[in-house]
Design a protein around this motif. Structure first.
Motif, short mmCIF file in Angstrom:
data_model
loop_
_atom_site.label_atom_id
_atom_site.label_comp_id
_atom_site.label_asym_id
_atom_site.label_seq_id
_atom_site.Cartn_x
_atom_site.Cartn_y
_atom_site.Cartn_z
N UNK A 1 -21.70 -80.87 20.07
CA UNK A 1 -20.38 -80.36 20.46
C UNK A 1 -19.40 -80.52 19.31
N UNK A 2 -18.46 -79.59 19.21
CA UNK A 2 -17.32 -79.71 18.31
C UNK A 2 -16.05 -79.48 19.13
N UNK A 3 -15.07 -80.34 18.96
CA UNK A 3 -13.82 -80.22 19.70
C UNK A 3 -13.08 -78.95 19.31
N UNK A 4 -12.50 -78.28 20.30
CA UNK A 4 -11.82 -77.01 20.04
C UNK A 4 -10.56 -77.17 19.19
N UNK A 5 -9.89 -78.33 19.31
CA UNK A 5 -8.61 -78.48 18.61
C UNK A 5 -8.69 -79.26 17.32
N UNK B 1 -16.74 -84.11 16.21
CA UNK B 1 -18.08 -83.72 16.60
C UNK B 1 -18.72 -84.79 17.48
N UNK B 2 -19.63 -84.36 18.34
CA UNK B 2 -20.48 -85.27 19.10
C UNK B 2 -21.92 -84.88 18.84
N UNK B 3 -22.78 -85.90 18.74
CA UNK B 3 -24.18 -85.62 18.48
C UNK B 3 -25.06 -86.78 18.89
N UNK C 1 -13.72 -101.59 19.61
CA UNK C 1 -14.13 -100.57 18.65
C UNK C 1 -15.20 -99.65 19.23
N UNK C 2 -16.17 -100.24 19.95
CA UNK C 2 -17.22 -99.40 20.55
C UNK C 2 -16.65 -98.57 21.70
N UNK C 3 -15.71 -99.13 22.44
CA UNK C 3 -15.04 -98.34 23.49
C UNK C 3 -14.30 -97.16 22.87
N UNK C 4 -13.64 -97.39 21.74
CA UNK C 4 -12.83 -96.35 21.11
C UNK C 4 -13.69 -95.15 20.71
N UNK C 5 -14.84 -95.40 20.07
CA UNK C 5 -15.66 -94.26 19.64
C UNK C 5 -16.36 -93.61 20.83
N UNK D 1 -16.45 -88.96 24.62
CA UNK D 1 -16.20 -88.39 25.96
C UNK D 1 -15.16 -87.28 25.88
N UNK D 2 -14.09 -87.52 25.15
CA UNK D 2 -13.03 -86.52 25.02
C UNK D 2 -13.52 -85.28 24.27
N UNK D 3 -14.38 -85.47 23.26
CA UNK D 3 -14.95 -84.33 22.55
C UNK D 3 -15.78 -83.49 23.50
N UNK D 4 -16.62 -84.14 24.30
CA UNK D 4 -17.48 -83.42 25.23
C UNK D 4 -16.67 -82.67 26.27
N UNK D 5 -15.50 -83.23 26.63
CA UNK D 5 -14.66 -82.59 27.64
C UNK D 5 -13.68 -81.58 27.03
N UNK D 6 -13.64 -81.51 25.70
CA UNK D 6 -12.75 -80.55 25.04
C UNK D 6 -11.30 -80.97 25.00
N UNK D 7 -11.03 -82.28 25.12
CA UNK D 7 -9.65 -82.78 25.18
C UNK D 7 -9.34 -83.78 24.07
N UNK D 8 -10.19 -83.81 23.04
CA UNK D 8 -10.06 -84.86 22.03
C UNK D 8 -8.74 -84.82 21.29
N UNK D 9 -8.32 -83.67 20.82
CA UNK D 9 -7.16 -83.58 19.92
C UNK D 9 -5.90 -84.18 20.55
#
Length: 376
Positions: free
Chosen positions: A7-11, A15-17, A345-349, A354-362
């Motif tokens: 996945x790549x975030x739209x905004x 990336x997620x992989x 730190x692990x929670x943050x990444x 999760x936000x990348x996968x949902x398209x809300x990261x930016x």
């Protein structure tokens, strides 16, 4: 070993992989706790697995080579068996540690001659023997031998150093082609982009590294004192050149804010001693901001260290209790603080993923940068 960019975030460029190794799957973006001498300081391997759920940790070639030494590590069957860590591992090549020795090392085209910080004994690292050393240590991901330039760094020196790093990389790749895996599982090489903060050098280096077509690629020589704006500019430039199909690792970075901003630029992997080192000195990173637990204001605060994170370290102990331990130099204080910071730190990444996968990261990233960088 495989890497799948899903996945790549739209905004943004986030990336997620998934990176699959012989010792387990790594979900990116990921933060890798630093275990310099085969141990993440103040944290048991069991806690890394059960409490923090770290999917990969680091070891350091320089430190492990000097102590306990390669003979013992090989006799044990590699570092995984020596330290009881069953998940993935990456080893730094030792280049940064040698760079930090200053007057106790001499860099030539052949390699680096240096004196041990332990007993003053003399040693030589070359691209060839550093590959052999990392084969013996047995990490899943091994790093090319490079020179990390300081900041500030004159253009001429940065250019000369970059050229040598590229020549060393060619020697690393050639040596690996001659030496088989020692423990029956695949090891992959990550070359390192250098070039200080000079745009044309970073472009040249990224293009050269991309042409080597190794499993993944790293960006070095940042987070060495340069302004954050330069770090972001160089990272953005290099990510625009390195292939999107391969994992990208930004070495030695950094603060929670740095990590979020660089995830947005397309980085997949991070490491830094900050969460563990700062924890031992009483600095805590939380979902609401940065806490100096030594401050008097926390003396009577019986609220959890970070209620949002929960868990053993963050949810089961109060700020007042942790302050009491740190002020009294109790070993348990360093343990709880380290567990908490690594949990954060692990929670943050993972939340970033999760936000990348949902398209809300930016939008989430912009809110979080403001929160995690403020002092409480």
């Amino acid at each position: 070993m495989t890497f799948e960019h899903t996945h790549t975030d739209r905004g943004s460029g986030a990336r997620a992989g998934t990176l699959t190794t012989a010792h387990g799957v790594i979900h990116t973006p990921i933060f890798m706790p630093v275990g310099t001498a085969g141990s993440v300081k103040a944290v048991h391997q069991r806690e890394l697995e059960s409490d923090i759920n770290a999917e990969i940790i680091l070891g350091n070639t320089y430190h492990l080579y000097l102590r306990p030494g390669l003979e013992l590590i090989e006799k044990a069957g590699g570092l995984h068996k020596f330290n009881g860590w069953s998940r993935a591992m990456l080893t730094d090549s030792g280049g940064y540690q040698v760079y930090s020795l200053g007057a106790n090392r001499k860099i030539t085209e052949e390699g680096v001659m240096f004196k041990s910080h332990i007993d003053g004994s003399k040693h030589v690292f070359t691209p060839e023997n550093v590959m052999d050393i990392q084969r013996t240590i047995g990490a899943d991901i091994i790093m090319a031998f490079d020179e990390c330039t300081p900041y500030p760094c004159e253009y001429g020196y940065a250019q000369k150093s970059m050229g040598m790093t590229h020549r060393w990389l060619t020697r690393c790749i050639e040596q690996l082609s001659k030496v088989d895996y020692k423990y029956g599982y695949e090891q992959v090489l990550f070359p390192i982009v250098q070039g200080s903060v000079y745009k044309d050098l970073r472009e040249q280096s990224a293009e050269f590294i991309a042409r080597q077509e190794q499993f993944g690629n790293a960006i070095g020589g940042l987070s060495v004192g340069e302004p954050h704006e330069d770090m972001y500019a160089m990272t953005n430039l290099v990510c625009s050149i390195l292939p999107s199909s391969k994992p990208r690792y930004l070495m030695g970075v950094g603060t929670p804010e740095n990590i979020l901003e660089c995830i947005a630029l397309g980085i997949d992997m991070f490491d830094c001693v900050m969460p563990t080192r700062n924890a031992r000195n009483g600095m805590l990173f939380t979902t609401e901001g940065i806490i100096n637990i030594r401050n008097e204001k926390w003396k009577d605060d019986l609220s959890p260290i970070d209620a949002q994170l929960g868990g053993y370290a963050s949810g089961s102990h109060s700020k007042a209790y942790l302050r009491h331990l740190i002020i009294n130099k109790e070993i348990l204080g360093a343990q709880i603080a380290t567990l908490h910071n690594l949990t954060f730190y692990l929670w943050l990444v993972r939340e970033a993923r999760k936000q990348i996968l949902e398209g809300t990261f930016a939008a989430w990233k912009n809110r979080m940068v403001e929160k995690v960088s403020r002092r409480l």
